[in-house]
Design an enzyme around this catalytic site. Structure first.
Site: not given
Length: 286
Positions: A114-115, A158, A181, A256-258
């Site tokens: 995770e970035i 990244n 994204d 996942t939350e999404e």
């Protein structure tokens, strides 16, 4: 297309961490997402403050998986054990997939990448809290989970730049790209997590027979990712129906939350899974 909601318990406590007694709750502070707010996405092209090894064998995994890796030697050298990270959740968000899969596959070391700083901190704290919760339980408790979540960790990284820094050729068995994204604007498509150039790196770290999972609620992004994966010579499509009983795919869709947000909004989810092909054999020279 894979569509249709699946049942999931949103909850505010660490999920799927076990239920605790009142005394144990006093000892354990469960992280809450509202204290870890950050922008939904990060610019992958700017230089973030990131730590990464020059090559995989220099990576110190002892702070991530203390149950499996010893600390560096006095001279700073690292002794690599037999265990390797084999599953990577790229852009893991708040860690829902990791926390769902960890007790189901306690022998597999899995890593979230995770970035975003605050989100990485949340997942780090979530894992630590869940491990502590497990350690407070009696050994014979029905709430004790296999592995005690010692097989899961997260790192700020990244993935579009540094995957080969963390993983050797063919090290990974599974890579997940869940609700990435979408970068809707055409000029932003180069920032999408699936591109021809990036697929070459994913093919490098994914072993032959390994599986790359993609899930999104954006049809255009689904078609983009599927198109580039179909076109790549080292990936072959896996019909989704052949994975209908796969608990990993079910978790990828719903844990996942999404994914849970899409279900609450009764949205569609688009799924595409691809298997890493064997490397082409070199033709014998005359």
């Amino acid at each position: 297309m894979e569509a249709g909601p699946s049942t999931a318990s949103p909850g505010v406590s660490v999920s799927p961490a076990p239920a605790l007694t009142a005394g144990e709750v006093q000892l354990l502070k469960v992280p809450q997402k509202r204290f870890y707010r950050q922008r939904a996405h990060a610019n992958v092209f700017i230089d973030h403050e990131l730590d990464y090894p020059k090559r995989p064998e220099l990576m110190d995994w002892s702070t991530h998986y203390p149950a499996y890796f010893s600390q560096p030697n006095e001279d700073g050298t690292i002794t690599q054990g037999e265990k390797k990270v084999e599953w990577a959740d790229v852009g893991c968000g708040f860690g829902g997939l990791l926390m769902a899969l960890a007790p189901l596959f306690p022998e597999k070391l899995m890593l979230g990448m995770e970035i975003r700083t605050s989100v990485t901190k949340y997942v780090t704290d979530r894992i630590a809290a869940t491990r502590q919760a497990q350690s407070l339980l009696p050994a014979d408790s029905v709430d004790t989970k296999p592995g005690g979540y010692q097989n899961v960790s997260v790192i700020k990284a990244n993935s579009m730049k540094h995957m080969p820094n963390f993983f050797a050729k063919g090290q990974l068995e599974k890579i997940f790209f869940l609700f990435p994204d979408p970068h809707f604007k055409n000029r932003k498509h180069k920032a999408r997590i699936i591109t021809p150039a990036l697929l070459a790196e994913y093919a490098y770290v994914l072993r032959p027979g390994g599986i790359l999972y993609t899930v999104t609620d954006v049809k255009d992004l689904h078609e983009w990712m599927a198109h580039h994966l179909h076109a790549h010579p080292l990936f072959e499509y896996i019909p989704t129906e052949t994975l209908s009983d796969d608990p990993i795919l079910e978790a990828a869709r719903t844990a996942t939350e999404e994914g849970q947000k899409v279900e609450r909004n009764k949205g569609d989810k688009w799924v595409a899974c691809f298997r890493r092909k064997e490397d082409p054999k070199e033709e014998d020279e005359d």
